[in-house]
Design an enzyme around this catalytic site. Structure first.
Site, PDB file in Angstrom:
ATOM      1  N   ILE A   1       0.860  -1.185  -0.026  1.00 43.84           N
ATOM      2  CA  ILE A   1       0.019  -0.218  -0.184  1.00 43.84           C
ATOM      3  C   ILE A   1       0.929   1.118  -0.065  1.00 43.84           C
ATOM      4  CG2 ILE A   1      -1.957  -1.195   1.096  1.00 43.84           C
ATOM      5  CD1 ILE A   1      -1.163   0.504   3.655  1.00 43.84           C
ATOM      6  N   ASP A   2       2.100   1.147   0.230  1.00 43.01           N
ATOM      7  CA  ASP A   2       2.916   2.404   0.441  1.00 43.01           C
ATOM      8  C   ASP A   2       3.531   2.953  -1.077  1.00 43.01           C
ATOM      9  OD1 ASP A   2       2.779   2.140   3.131  1.00 43.01           O
ATOM     10  OD2 ASP A   2       4.876   1.258   3.410  1.00 43.01           O
TER      11      ASP A   2
ATOM     12  N   ARG B   1      -7.104  18.940  15.862  1.00 44.37           N
ATOM     13  CA  ARG B   1      -7.266  17.833  16.207  1.00 44.37           C
ATOM     14  C   ARG B   1      -6.315  16.793  15.698  1.00 44.37           C
ATOM     15  NH1 ARG B   1     -12.189  17.985  18.983  1.00 44.37           N
ATOM     16  NH2 ARG B   1     -12.404  20.362  19.816  1.00 44.37           N
TER      17      ARG B   1
ATOM     18  N   VAL C   1     -25.439   7.392 -12.973  1.00 39.36           N
ATOM     19  CA  VAL C   1     -24.576   7.179 -11.861  1.00 39.36           C
ATOM     20  C   VAL C   1     -23.163   6.736 -12.260  1.00 39.36           C
ATOM     21  CG1 VAL C   1     -24.014   5.186 -10.141  1.00 39.36           C
ATOM     22  CG2 VAL C   1     -26.463   6.114 -10.372  1.00 39.36           C
TER      23      VAL C   1
END
Length: 733
Positions: free
Chosen positions: A136-137, A264, A642
């Site tokens: 995924i990196d 945050r 769509v």
């Protein structure tokens, strides 16, 4: 990863090979027994839509030791395996190549120890290794994308899009931590795709003494412009130029103390790994898995182990050992503080994206602006149907112009809006700041071409003194550029650099193999088909005929068919015949007869809306239903608009940004070109390159005007692989 396993298993069976799945990674190869399973055609049914890896994965301490590799070699011989296709990161691929280099020594040791006989190892003297990169990196050198990277990026962007609404509502700052210990690809791409204010990546660390002030200066500048929210994205491996960690907590502290922002922290964690694969990853894993089988069969003992990669739009093979070495050298360069080398070792696309992010984020920096006499007035217009990424392209072009001192203008509602209402508006930074995540077209769009009133179009070009034009859209945008180029002989106002950035879900613009909006469309279509297929599976004996858009180009149907495992795909290029229907119905009969109550038995047929004037979607379903003789049912489904998608996909946002910035470079570099044919071009991705091609050449040599598509069909490989992987060899006609 599941798409890759499916492609390897079925590709191997088609080629006459035995396919085995090794469960739990190298640990399964060491343990053997039930961890090694011969796979049949039906074993991988439905795997395309499944997340994670269905054959498991695990770290193996045993395989790192020679005794573990001895057991692994023995298990391979016992099962009759002489090739290994490995899908994993650089550690897995390094282990595979070490295994190959030791192979003959391992066999000799097994024979001398009495574990195997000379007869058993005959024919297995050489081990073939092929690597597929699952990470995924997206941290592997020599490839633009790794399996899983865009699915992970999709999760991140979706999460940040949700956070964005809260940040805007409360005028808050959010620091979002994403994965990426040694590679900042996820952080950088998420920053571009979500319009983040600042990103921290390990390849381009900020100055240890100044980064807090620099970040706060950019955030403060954005706030002074009127921006209510702040998003900072931090890669988990982020550092400063003295190799000190840059943490989300530290970033939050600075935003609170220096700017007084209500801040945050959100750490996305393993949500980034989950979920079903996006359309691009399904395509990538399928085509790479299929090519891996060919690579095995074409390999010789002298052939270096290949790694299957992709460059722009082209599947390619690279030396595995060199690719892994390059990947590891990035981390080495970072440790030695050679950050220029670290960036250079990433692909050129990575560096281009980084520059594009800077150009669209840093504002009011006089040192970046061109001299006064080089500042331009650049117009942006959208033509044709809306497509995902149009707004991101307009935003990127406008932000780049503003950073360089140029003036960007939006022509609202196409050439009709210009000719009738002089609908030209100067774009300010705050106008476009949030456009990157928006679908549709914020400046409107219209299908009419300049010849709606070309004299008035020229008049307004002259009135506003445009120095360049970017046209974003589909085939109508292509034709608009051609009309403007042809009109140069009569209208000097058109003797400026003009470029068409293709944006259409049909992906039917000559001069490119990719159009903005096509990835958004495919993701919407794949999600829709997954739901439809689930419904069909629940009733077990039902086939859905799904009508897809695309005009007279079968690209969307072919690509989606590959991604959802459609039993058949009907395109305008090939049409529909009675013989085709007869063959497909015969296969349906055989397939349902062999299902024996198995799950995941839903079937899909994709039909392009223009595939046939006679065989409509409803008629195809009626014929199937009639010929089924109550053995199975057929229904129709039409996703309609769509398919134009809602929020653009990360890929469309990213490529919109990168290509729009390249379009601005084109306009800057061609100011002296006048009427030269190359000063009116289409930007496109062709094979492994981003290219500009003159509109006149494309119109004269590469355009099928009657069918509004390129003469050359570039997606035939995709169609061939798709057909090969849905029908077992015994039933192929």
């Amino acid at each position: 990863m599941n798409g890759a396993v499916r492609a390897v298993v079925r590709g191997a069976i088609v080629k006459g090979c035995d396919a085995y799945a090794i469960y739990e990674g190298y640990e399964g190869l060491v343990q053997g027994g039930s961890m090694i399973k011969q796979m049949q055609w039906e074993d991988v049914r439905g795997w395309l839509s499944e997340g994670g890896t269905l054959i498991g994965t695990a770290r193996s301490a045993a395989f790192r030791e020679r005794w573990g590799r001895l057991k692994a070699a023995k298990n391979m011989i016992v099962h009759g395996m002489d090739a290994l296709i490995v899908c994993g990161g650089d550690g897995s691929l390094t282990g595979a190549d070490l295994f190959r280099s030791e192979w003959q020594g391992l066999l000799a040791e097994l024979v001398s120890a009495g574990e195997l006989t000379e007869e058993q190892i005959q024919g297995y003297e050489h081990l073939t290794i092929v690597g597929l990169v699952g990470s995924i990196d997206n941290d592997m050198a020599s490839t633009d994308a790794t399996i899983g990277a865009f699915s992970s990026l999709s999760r991140i962007c979706q999460s940040v899009d949700f956070i964005d609404a809260t940040a805007l509502s409360h005028s808050r700052a959010f620091v979002v931590e994403v994965m990426g210990r040694h590679c900042g690809w996820l952080a950088l791409m998420a920053g571009i795709a979500t319009g983040a204010d600042y990103v921290f990546i390990p390849e381009q660390p900020p100055n240890a003494e100044k980064w807090g002030d620099e970040m706060c200066a950019i955030v403060n500048a954005h706030r002074k412009k009127g921006k209510r929210k702040t998003i900072v994205i931090v890669a988990e491996g982020a550092i400063d130029d003295q190799l000190n960690p840059v943490t989300a907590e530290h970033v939050k502290t600075l935003l609170v103390e220096k700017l007084g922002l209500d801040t945050r922290i959100t750490t996305l964690g393993h949500v980034q790994r989950g979920g079903s694969a996006v359309a691009y990853d399904r395509m990538l894993s399928t085509l790479q898995g299929f090519d891996a089988v060919d690579a095995v069969l074409e390999s010789t003992p002298e052939t270096p182990s290949p790694m299957i990669g992709i460059t722009e739009n082209k599947i390619c093979r690279k030396p595995l050992v060199e690719s892994v070495a390059l990947t590891k050298s990035v981390a080495t360069a970072i440790k030695s503080k050679d950050f220029g080398k670290a960036m250079a070792l990433r692909d050129t696309e990575f560096e281009e994206y980084y520059r594009a992010f800077q150009a669209t984020t840093i504002i009011d920096d006089e040192s970046l602006k061109v001299p006064e006499d080089k500042r331009l007035k650049i117009a942006i217009v959208n033509i044709g149907a809306p497509a995902g990424g149009m707004n991101a392209a307009a935003r990127a072009a406008a932000c780049y112009c503003l950073s360089k001192g140029h003036t960007p203008y939006a022509i609202h509602n196409g050439f009709t809006g210009l000719a009738r209402h002089d609908s030209v508006r100067e774009l300010k930074w705050l106008d476009v700041e949030n456009w990157v995540i928006r679908g549709g077209s914020e400046i409107g769009t219209n299908r009419n071409l300049p010849d709606v009133d070309i004299g008035m179009v020229a008049y307004y070009f002259q009135k506003h003194e445009f120095d360049g034009l970017m046209i974003v859209g589909g085939f109508e945008a292509f034709m608009s550029l051609y009309q403007l180029e042809q009109a140069r002989v009569n209208y000097p106002a058109f003797r400026i650099p003009m470029v068409c950035l293709p944006a259409t879900i049909s992906n039917n613009v000559p001069g490119t193999e990719y159009s903005l909006g096509s990835d958004t469309c495919l993701n919407a279509l794949v999600d829709y088909c997954d739901v439809i297929k689930q419904s069909a599976s629940a009733t077990r004996r039902r086939v859905f005929v799904v009508e897809v858009q695309g005009g007279k180009s079968g690209y969307v149907a072919a690509y989606a068919g590959l991604c959802v495992g459609a039993l058949a795909v009907y395109t305008p290029e090939e049409g529909i015949s009675l013989r085709t229907l007869e063959d497909d119905i015969a296969h349906l009969r055989d397939s349902y007869a062999q299902d024996q109550g198995q799950n995941r038995a839903g079937k899909l047929i994709l039909r392009n809306e223009k595939a046939s004037k006679i065989f409509t979607t409803e008629l195809v379903a009626d014929i199937i239903r009639e010929e089924a003789k109550n053995r199975f049912d057929a229904r129709t489904a039409n996703p309609g608009h769509v398919q134009q998608g809602g929020i653009p996909s990360p890929m469309d946002r990213l490529r919109a940004t990168r290509l729009a910035v390249k379009c601005m470079h084109f306009i800057e570099q061609n100011q002296e070109s006048g009427q030269a044919p190359e000063s009116a071009s289409v930007i496109g991705i062709l094979g492994a390159k981003v290219v500009f091609t003159g509109i006149k050449y494309l119109y004269d040599h590469e355009t099928e005007l009657t069918n509004r598509r390129p003469r050359k069909v570039f997606w035939t490989t995709m169609r061939t692989v798709s057909e090969t992987l849905v029908r077992p060899p015994a039933v192929r006609v």
